[in-house]
Structure formats: structure tokens, C-alpha cells
Design a protein around this motif. Sequence first.
Motif, PDB file in Angstrom:
ATOM      1  N   UNK A 178       0.778  -1.098   0.116  1.00 36.99           N
ATOM      2  CA  UNK A 178      -0.056  -0.121  -0.058  1.00 36.99           C
ATOM      3  C   UNK A 178       0.866   1.174   0.076  1.00 36.99           C
ATOM      4  N   UNK A 181       1.747   1.914  -3.318  1.00 33.22           N
ATOM      5  CA  UNK A 181       0.813   2.462  -4.133  1.00 33.22           C
ATOM      6  C   UNK A 181       0.707   4.077  -3.863  1.00 33.22           C
ATOM      7  N   UNK A 188      -5.420   6.707  -8.681  1.00 35.80           N
ATOM      8  CA  UNK A 188      -5.433   5.345  -8.401  1.00 35.80           C
ATOM      9  C   UNK A 188      -4.858   4.131  -9.146  1.00 35.80           C
ATOM     10  N   UNK A 270      -4.981  16.810  -4.339  1.00 41.61           N
ATOM     11  CA  UNK A 270      -6.028  17.710  -3.400  1.00 41.61           C
ATOM     12  C   UNK A 270      -5.696  18.870  -2.665  1.00 41.61           C
TER      13      UNK A 270
ATOM     14  N   UNK B  73      -5.258   1.339   3.319  1.00 45.13           N
ATOM     15  CA  UNK B  73      -6.192   0.087   2.923  1.00 45.13           C
ATOM     16  C   UNK B  73      -6.391   0.720   1.466  1.00 45.13           C
ATOM     17  N   UNK B  74      -6.455  -0.251   0.348  1.00 42.13           N
ATOM     18  CA  UNK B  74      -6.445   0.370  -1.012  1.00 42.13           C
ATOM     19  C   UNK B  74      -7.642  -0.640  -1.686  1.00 42.13           C
ATOM     20  N   UNK B 105      -7.637   4.628   0.891  1.00 41.14           N
ATOM     21  CA  UNK B 105      -7.903   5.110  -0.567  1.00 41.14           C
ATOM     22  C   UNK B 105      -8.894   3.865  -1.402  1.00 41.14           C
ATOM     23  N   UNK B 106      -9.770   3.976  -1.060  1.00 43.19           N
ATOM     24  CA  UNK B 106     -10.737   2.802  -1.557  1.00 43.19           C
ATOM     25  C   UNK B 106     -12.149   3.323  -1.465  1.00 43.19           C
ATOM     26  N   UNK B 127      -9.256   9.020   1.036  1.00 44.21           N
ATOM     27  CA  UNK B 127      -8.851  10.050   0.127  1.00 44.21           C
ATOM     28  C   UNK B 127      -9.645   9.400  -1.167  1.00 44.21           C
TER      29      UNK B 127
END
Lengths: 355, 428
Positions: A178, A181, A188, A270, B73-74, B105-106, B127
Motif C-alpha cells: 500500500x 501505491x 489510483x 487535492x 487500505x486500498x 484509498x478505496x 482519500x
Amino acid sequence: MRGVLMAGFALFCSGFFLSCNLIQGTGVKTFVEEPFPDNLSEWRLFVKGGASLKPNQNVIPYDLNTPLFSDYAEKHRAVWIPEGSSATYSENEPFDFPVGTVIAKTFAFPSQENDGNEKLVETRLLVRAKSGWVALPYIWNEEQTDATLEVVGGTREVPVKNSAGVWEKIRYNIPNTNECAQCHAQSKIMLPIGPKARNLNRNYPFSTGPENQLVYWTKIGYLSGAPSPDKAPRAAVWNDPSTGSLNDRARAYLDNNCAHCHQASGSAGYTGFLLDLNERNARRLGYCKNPNSAGFSGDLLYDLVPGNPDESILIYRMLSTRPKEMMPEIGRSIIHPEGIELIRQWVASLEGECE
Amino acid sequence: MRESRSSELVCLMCLITVLFTACVAPQETNGLVSSLAPGDVTTKLQEELIKAKPGAVIELPEGKFSFDKTLSLTVDNVTIRGKGMDKTVLSFSGQKAGSAGMLVKAGDFLIEDVGIEDAAGDALKIDGGTNITIRRVRVEWTGGPKTTNGPYGLYPVTCKNVLIEDSVAIAASDAGIYVGQSDQVVIRRNRAEKNVAAIEIENTKNADVYENNVSDNTGGIMVFNLPDLPVQGGGNVRVYNNRIIGNNNPNFAPKGQVVYNLATGTGMLIMAVRNVEVFNNEIRDNNSANINIVSYLSASSAEEIKNPNFYPYVNSIYVHDNRISGGGKDPDSRLPKWQALAQATGKPLGDIIYDGIVEPVNGKPGAVADARVCLRNNGEITFLNFDGAGGFKKMSRDSKPHDCSIPALAAISLPQTAGTSEKSGGGM
């Protein structure tokens, strides 16, 4: 019969894959969907571990003009692309790599006892799977014979020589997937960060002699559509004044240390504080911009106060190692004085005034 | 006979299920429910979150569990469920890496019955997700109000369809419940106390904020827009049936934060926003003002007003049918502007105060009526137009120019709340 032989090899090789690959003479093996291998060795990216990590055939090492600072880790980057396919050139975005591509970045720290010998800590793979890019962090074992997939990352105590030349032990964070990412996701979607034209447009000391990486990648069929290097963008080398002005070098540093998040589609988009190399809007670059909702900022009012580094939140956050306020948020556990000095000089050189 | 056979069968299935569950459940996700044993939460929760498949429900046991870096968490469509906001506690007091306590982010995310304590930065940041539900979650900095506490408690940003209900936020150094740059939001039945700002609706469209208990913060409920954020044009916000009482806790925000300039004792702040309806609330004993209605001009420099995407004025604000009393008795003397204002007016400042700054029309000053700041049926309130543009020269206590009404705003309905009965809107 062949199966028996292979099984024999497998037994013989277990825990000793490095020379094994040489015996087998096999090339890289890629995986484009789950399950991904537990051991780095199964990818056959390297033929020797430990102090001299040697890429397997067709695994091409590369360097970037200005890299991300990662606690002074040595980073060994390499790319492998399946035969018969190539990455497509893009002027400003990461190249579009074909399914099966493996990008490997190995993080090593020098050994304090044996200066010059380095110890491998982790190898991060970015794999272009069928579903898109996947990040796979492998952590090296103590014996330096193989690395194991650890999606949850980890921490290691490593020695680093700080800018004053003094050794110190630091708590180095190996990111979980994560956290990968957090920097690699744009809107995303996971993407590589480094392999862009402006970062790769430089010479690399290949075994066949020094050559521009864009030219070399094109020559071996790894890249299509690239113009000649003089027509491609080139980021400055942050610590080499011969490669660009103070502004060029500072913007290259911010591009590679901040803009993976601080760009419109990045995870800090953002905030409206955007630092990618092509950003031209002064307010978005932080000039007299109140951060609004950014949390701790050392009682300072603006992201960037032209001419005044000490009043700029940008510098304040680069100087911090407190989790709540440090920037980048992850990826370093100590500060980078040389980088901060560059950005200080740049901010000091900027003209303008905030009310 | 048939009955007994089927019950045997059920029994057998029970047994199989029990055995299967006992052996496998602790680590198994399979798009279903996984329960972590108390001894595994600290070491395994991050792994569970990474390996979760869409549809996963991660159940957490009772206990206090410590984490030294951000939990993230994604994966879409994951539920995290504890045993109660005071029973299942995720503690970040020893946090060494990452800013947020939990970072999501989900989309299609649900968290309920969990406490999150002492995050280095924001407690629960979400987010860019759609369909976000936060239910019976407590976020708290356990040392009470401190400048070093994290800025935001419950913190969805750039999200769509956000429901925050029955939750608790305590001692955030910026806002306990903050929704930023989001669309379609319901914040109901929460309790926020000892934060700098209790609830902030920032650069956010279409929000209902109701039945919240907001006391003992520096400020209660803030509805506003700020410049230089990518998402502009927040508005369409209803604030109703809340109790906004005695928010006089000294401002402890770090200097430099926008909320550092929030006057201690602000019940509501309505700033640089259009279409806000405030009704049926109990708003009292907030010592600077029960409601402060201002343009961004009163708050900041002219340069930012030039930003073409940013609307710095207030327009179409309807405050009606509230029970309002005891505001402005002891305005914040820490801020020079408020000090000057109190000197110019004397105490109390007022229940509802307004800077009187109206958007210019064709380069000329607009008329008071153009701004449509309407106040009606709020009881015996004190009012002050403090002439923010003219340096308090033409102040007025006459609220008659604001005796007008505005059609009711529509209720917000979220996929998460579909089927549950909504309180009807206010309006006329």
C-alpha cells in the motif's frame, strides 16, 4: 527424463539459486498474474547476489538523472521486457511498458565494517501484470542468497554514513504494497515513476561502453518511438551544476522527490500544491499559497515564500523527521541536507513577496 | 422422520461449519468474514488489509492494539468492524512512520465500532472514495487538547457519498470531523468536543449536518470554502437539529493553520459559501458569536480574492427557526481583529454577526438585499452588521434588512441511507 533432471537441479539449487541459474542458462521468467513467486530467485533476474548483484541476460541496468532520496541507500535499477515487445515512448509520462515487463529496484547499504561492500536490503519489483502494474517488495535474507516476498514490508536497522561522514544506525522502513501505491498510484492506477524520458535521457556505462539510455533501449528493441536524445526532454542532475541552472536542478529534485504525490493526479493533488517539472503556475508551485488543510507547518503561513527559505513550509517539512509533518511522508527516515541546501538556495533566489 | 433427518443434516453441517471455522477462519478472507484473534491484531491487521478481497469483512476483537506506522487500505468494498468504539481500540501513540493513523484509498468502505487513538497526524483519512460509511467510530487524542495533536479526526477528502454517524471526535488540533472537497455528505448524531473546530464542511457540496452534539470546542460547525484547492464551489449545505453550545475552549491550533484564526467561542462560521440553510438548532453561549457570517475578505488578503475559481462572498444564507441565545458575551481577545471589533461595539458582540460585505455588481458595491442573508424566527437575538469592508464605521444592529426567506434546500439522500426515514427539510 527432462523433468527428472529439472527436479534434480531444483533440489541442488535450493538455497543456492545464484550459480544455479548460470548452470541452467535460463533467462528471466515473468509472472503476469497471481500467485506471484515467494522468492525473488524465481524471477531469475539476477545471476549473483550479495555484494555484486549481476543482472541476468537482457536485464538492463539504468540510472536516472535525479533520483528520489532514500536515506542514502544505493539503488540498483534494472528493467526487463519480454522478447518481441517494447515500451512506447512518451515525452512527459512514464513509458508505456508491455505486459510482462519487470522493473527491479534493489536497495543496498554500505557495510560499516567493510566500507565499499554493500549489503542488499530489499528489491522492489514493479511488474506489468495483466491487470496493470503490481508492486512486489522482496526482502533479502541475512545470507544474501535470496529475497522473500513480504507484502507487509518491514523495518531494518542499517548503517548510513551521514553528510558529516559519521556512521549512524537508522531505522529503515521497507514499504508495504500500500505504501508502494501511495507514491506510485496516479488517479489510483499504479504506474512507474522513474522511467520517463526526462529521467532516462543520459549516458549509462554499459558493458559495451557508455551510451545514451534512450538510444541503447531503442537499439536493443526495448523502446519504440523515441526521438534522438537532443529532441527528448532531459532533467538536470540535481547535484551537477554542469547539467542545469539552479532552477533546473531544484525543479528536477522536486520533480523526483515530491511530484509523485504533488501532481494533479497524485495522492497530494487535492492540496493544490503541485511540483512536477512542467508546472508553471506560481500559486500551484506554492508561491504565497496557504496550505489550508495540510496539518503541521511550523507556524509558517505559506508553502513557499520567494526569497525566504526559512519562512517556507516546503523547507520546514524537508527538515523534519516527525511523521506528522515530514515530507516526503514515507521513503526516508533521515533528512537529506544536500537536497535541502539546493532547495534553500533556489527559494532564496526567487523573487516576489507575500503580503 | 423427515424432520429428524433434516435436523441431523443441519447438525452435521453445523459441526462441519464449526470445525472449519475454528481451523481456518483466523487467517481466511475469501471475500467473507475474517476474525482476528487479539494476539494477531497488531501483527496481522495490515496484512489482512493488503490481502483483503472486495467484499471482505475484517472483524476485530476487544482490546487495545498498538501500531507504529500508518494502517492503510486500498481494496474496494471492505468492512472493518470492531466490538465498540471504547472496546476495540487502535492506538497510534507509538507511531514512528506515516502521518495518518488509518489511511483509506478505496470506495465502498465501511468502518464501525472502532476507536482510533493518538495518531501522529490525522486519525482516519479517506482519500478519493465513493460510498464511505463511518459509524460509531471514536477518534481521540487521549491527552486532551494539545497543539501537537493530529489535525483531523474523521477526515474524508475528495470523496462522494459520505455518511458519518453516531461517532465521536475529541481533541483534534484542527477539526474533529472534517469533510473536504467532497460531494453528497450526511453527518448525523455525532459528538464532537475539545477540538479546535468540531465539524468542518470545506469546499464541499450537498451536505446535511444534523442532530450532532457540539460543545466545548473552540468553534462548533464551520461551513466554508477556501481558495487554492482544486475543488471549488462548495455549498448546498443544511445544518439542522444540532446542539451547538458553549464552544469556548481556548484555541490550541498551531499558528499557521487556518483555524488558528478561528475565534474561541464561535458557534457557527459560515464563510465564502452559497446556499446554506440553518434551522431548528439550539445555539447558545458561544462567547464570540453564536453565528458568524463572513466573506473571505474579512479573513484574508485581496490577492486570493482574485483567484477566478474562488467565490469569496456569502450568498443565499437562510438562518431560521433556531433557538439562539447568549452569544458574544466574551469575544476572543487573542485575535487583534476581534479585539478591535469588541472595542468598537462593546459586549455582547451579538448572537449573529455579519461582515456586511456583498459581491459587487458591475464593479459597484452590491446592495444588502443582493446577498440574500436571511434571518427569521430565531427568537430574541442580538444582531450585528459590523461593516467588515468599512473598518467597523457603519456598524448596525438592525436585522430588518435581513428579514427575508429562501426556499428550503433539498434533503441529501445517500445509497447508504436509502430506505431509512429521513427528517424532512425545514424551509418555510
